[in-house]
Design an enzyme around this catalytic site. Structure first.
Site, PDB file in Angstrom:
ATOM      1  CG  ASP A   1      -4.828 -10.510  -1.988  1.00  0.00           C
ATOM      2  OD1 ASP A   1      -4.316 -10.642  -2.583  1.00  0.00           O
ATOM      3  OD2 ASP A   1      -5.668 -10.180  -1.257  1.00  0.00           O
TER       4      ASP A   1
ATOM      5  CE  LYS B   1     -11.712  -8.441   5.430  1.00  0.00           C
ATOM      6  NZ  LYS B   1     -10.524  -7.557   6.080  1.00  0.00           N
TER       7      LYS B   1
ATOM      8  CD  GLU C   1      -8.052  -8.012  -0.962  1.00  0.00           C
ATOM      9  OE1 GLU C   1      -7.544  -7.222  -2.506  1.00  0.00           O
ATOM     10  OE2 GLU C   1      -8.103  -8.481   0.164  1.00  0.00           O
TER      11      GLU C   1
ATOM     12  CG  HIS D   1      -1.590  -1.347   1.497  1.00  0.00           C
ATOM     13  ND1 HIS D   1      -1.276  -2.469   2.671  1.00  0.00           N
ATOM     14  CD2 HIS D   1      -2.775  -1.466   1.008  1.00  0.00           C
ATOM     15  CE1 HIS D   1      -2.474  -3.272   1.998  1.00  0.00           C
ATOM     16  NE2 HIS D   1      -3.307  -2.541   1.785  1.00  0.00           N
TER      17      HIS D   1
ATOM     18  CG  ASP E   1      -3.428  -9.683   2.517  1.00  0.00           C
ATOM     19  OD1 ASP E   1      -3.466  -9.407   3.240  1.00  0.00           O
ATOM     20  OD2 ASP E   1      -4.900  -9.549   1.366  1.00  0.00           O
TER      21      ASP E   1
ATOM     22  CG  ASP F   1       1.641  -1.070   4.163  1.00  0.00           C
ATOM     23  OD1 ASP F   1       1.537  -0.674   4.769  1.00  0.00           O
ATOM     24  OD2 ASP F   1       1.251  -2.033   2.676  1.00  0.00           O
TER      25      ASP F   1
ATOM     26  CG  MET G   1      -1.100  -6.310  -6.515  1.00  0.00           C
ATOM     27  SD  MET G   1      -0.859  -5.507  -5.488  1.00  0.00           S
ATOM     28  CE  MET G   1      -1.642  -7.320  -3.569  1.00  0.00           C
TER      29      MET G   1
ATOM     30  CG  HIS H   1     -11.633 -11.054   1.774  1.00  0.00           C
ATOM     31  ND1 HIS H   1     -11.044  -9.787   1.619  1.00  0.00           N
ATOM     32  CD2 HIS H   1     -10.490 -10.634   3.355  1.00  0.00           C
ATOM     33  CE1 HIS H   1     -10.357  -9.526   2.098  1.00  0.00           C
ATOM     34  NE2 HIS H   1     -10.013  -9.748   3.406  1.00  0.00           N
TER      35      HIS H   1
ATOM     36  CG  ASP I   1      -9.663 -10.395   7.770  1.00  0.00           C
ATOM     37  OD1 ASP I   1      -9.029 -11.362   7.187  1.00  0.00           O
ATOM     38  OD2 ASP I   1      -9.607  -9.121   8.224  1.00  0.00           O
TER      39      ASP I   1
ATOM     40  CD  GLU J   1      -7.766 -11.726   1.816  1.00  0.00           C
ATOM     41  OE1 GLU J   1      -6.872 -10.592   1.425  1.00  0.00           O
ATOM     42  OE2 GLU J   1      -7.768 -11.366   3.182  1.00  0.00           O
TER      43      GLU J   1
ATOM     44  CG  ASP K   1      -5.761 -11.359   7.485  1.00  0.00           C
ATOM     45  OD1 ASP K   1      -6.161 -11.625   6.295  1.00  0.00           O
ATOM     46  OD2 ASP K   1      -5.596 -10.638   7.413  1.00  0.00           O
TER      47      ASP K   1
HETATM   48  C1  XLS Z   1      -7.965  -7.106   4.316  1.00  0.00           C
HETATM   49  C2  XLS Z   1      -7.422  -7.091   3.213  1.00  0.00           C
HETATM   50  C3  XLS Z   1      -6.196  -6.335   2.742  1.00  0.00           C
HETATM   51  C4  XLS Z   1      -5.988  -5.705   1.112  1.00  0.00           C
HETATM   52  C5  XLS Z   1      -5.134  -4.686   0.629  1.00  0.00           C
HETATM   53  O1  XLS Z   1      -8.783  -8.006   4.817  1.00  0.00           O
HETATM   54  O2  XLS Z   1      -6.963  -8.198   2.039  1.00  0.00           O
HETATM   55  O3  XLS Z   1      -5.009  -6.702   3.261  1.00  0.00           O
HETATM   56  O4  XLS Z   1      -5.523  -7.144   0.236  1.00  0.00           O
HETATM   57  O5  XLS Z   1      -5.607  -3.431  -0.074  1.00  0.00           O
HETATM   58 MG    MG Z   2      -6.163  -9.291   0.579  1.00  0.00          MG
HETATM   59 MG    MG Z   3      -8.154  -9.721   3.864  1.00  0.00          MG
END
Ligand code: XLS
Ligand code: MG
Ligand code: MG
Length: 389
Positions: free
Chosen positions: A247, A185, A183, A56, A289, A59, A90, A222, A257, A219, A259
């Protein structure tokens, strides 16, 4: 033999600066790891054998950085890429962390916030392209509501569309070679997020000015949070020619969430996903991700990152075994066998075909009596995964 599970550039394994750089803050607890600089993260990723690093805007460049800071950070980051050979396939925009985005970015009720979000995204696109990105992700983490009293969902979608249309036109106007990947979610951090699933996003893309430029970044976590079958969403995105990025991580249905490391929860789902990506010939990044458990130090973070890639490669090998297993293939051949008698009814419509089909006598009871051996097939799948075949 174990060498086949070593990550190589052709596997296109990527991580975000924010993934291995995650310091383990959660809603109830303070950070457990000290922050690493982008340069340190690039070196960590090179150590574990990753191919690329994504980010991002913030980041890499803090939101309040001066132009001089920006230049220095970018110079150092590019030097680290050069030194390690890592690439940036990306990039994306942070449109969720700063308080300005508490009611959304492109869909905020405040036109100043919407305009600021566009400005921030154009600058972030410039930054991403400068680092080599070919895919630009849009995760609308704050695009949504807690209460539908606050925002009309139709208005939200209209604003979202206007923003994506504007940014597509910006990319074209700049002559950038860049595609957008939405993306989806369903929730978190908003109570409800617009474009909740792959299906919602696919339908939305067809309403845009330049649908050809816009695809999906699905993802695992998600779709799983929404209780959906991730593979089915991915297959539909692929079928539509819209699987621009992916992702990978893992998630238990019904939890926060998470991850988690790829394959940490549902190995069988991960297996069918890897098999799908490999068999259809998906050429994009395999982007993890995800982040390490909050219990870990940076050795644990490296174990996490290695684990994501290694599990992917092991599952790829399992997919090969599944596809070469004589018993499995015989069952599949039997399940899908075709004696050719239905050929006159297959393919496109014709009046004659419809009349013939309407008149054809079917033995419905016999058709319904046939056992399909899916129990055996699924058990064989488990046995491939458990390493006894
Ligand atoms: C959050 C998202 C985020 C995106 C990028 O849940 O997965 O990490 O992939 O902004
Ligand atoms: Mg993501
Ligand atoms: Mg995510």
């Amino acid at each position: 033999m174990s060498d086949m599970y070593e990550p190589k550039p052709e596997h296109k394994f990527t991580f975000g600066l924010w993934t291995v750089g995650n310091i383990g803050r959660d809603p109830f607890g303070e950070p457990v790891r000290h922050p690493l600089s982008p340069v340190e993260i690039v070196h960590l990723l090179a150590d574990v054998g990753a191919y690329g690093v994504n980010f991002h805007d913030n980041d890499l460049i803090p939101i309040d950085a001066t132009p001089a800071d920006r230049d220095r950070i970018l110079r150092e980051f590019k030097a680290a890429l050069q030194e390690t050979g890592l690439v940036v396939p990306m990039a994306t925009t942070n449109l969720f962390a700063d308080p300005v985005f508490k009611d959304g970015a492109f869909t905020s009720n405040d036109p100043k916030v919407r305009a600021y979000a566009l400005q921030k995204t154009m600058r972030a696109i410039d930054l991403g392209v400068e680092c080599g990105a070919k895919v630009y992700v849009f995760w609308g983490g704050r695009e949504g509501v807690e209460s539908d009293a606050a925002k009309d969902p139709q208005e939200g979608l209209k604003r979202y569309r206007e923003a994506i249309n504007f940014l597509c036109a910006y990319v074209k106007d700049q002559g950038y070679d860049l595609k957008f990947a939405l993306e989806p979610k369903p929730n978190e951090p908003r109570g409800d997020i617009y474009l909740a699933t792959v299906g919602h996003a696919l339908a939305f893309i067809n309403t845009l000015d330049h649908p050809d430029m816009v695809g999906l970044n699905p993802e695992v976590a998600h779709e799983t949070m929404a209780g959906l079958n991730f593979l089915h969403g991915v297959a539909q995105a692929w079928d539509a020619g819209k699987l621009f990025h992916i992702d990978l991580n893992d998630q238990v249905i019904g939890r926060y969430d998470q991850d988690f490391r790829f394959g940490a929860v549902n190995l069988k789902a991960a297996f069918f996903l890897v098999r799908f990506l490999e068999n259809v010939g998906y050429q994009g990044s395999r982007h993890f991700d995800a982040h390490a458990y909050r219990t870990e130090d940076y050795e644990g973070v490296k174990a996490f990152a290695r684990g994501c890639m290694r599990t992917y490669l092991i599952l790829k090998e399992k997919a090969r075994r599944f596809d070469e297993d004589a018993e499995i293939q015989a069952l599949l051949a039997e399940i899908t066998s075709d004696d050719g008698t239905m050929a006159p009814f297959q393919g496109g419509y014709s009046r004659d075909k419809a009349d013939a089909l309407k008149a054809h006598p079917f033995d419905r009871v016999a058709l319904g009596r046939r056992g399909l051996a899916y129990e055996r097939l699924d058990q064989l799948t488990n046995e491939v995964l458990l390493g006894v075949r």
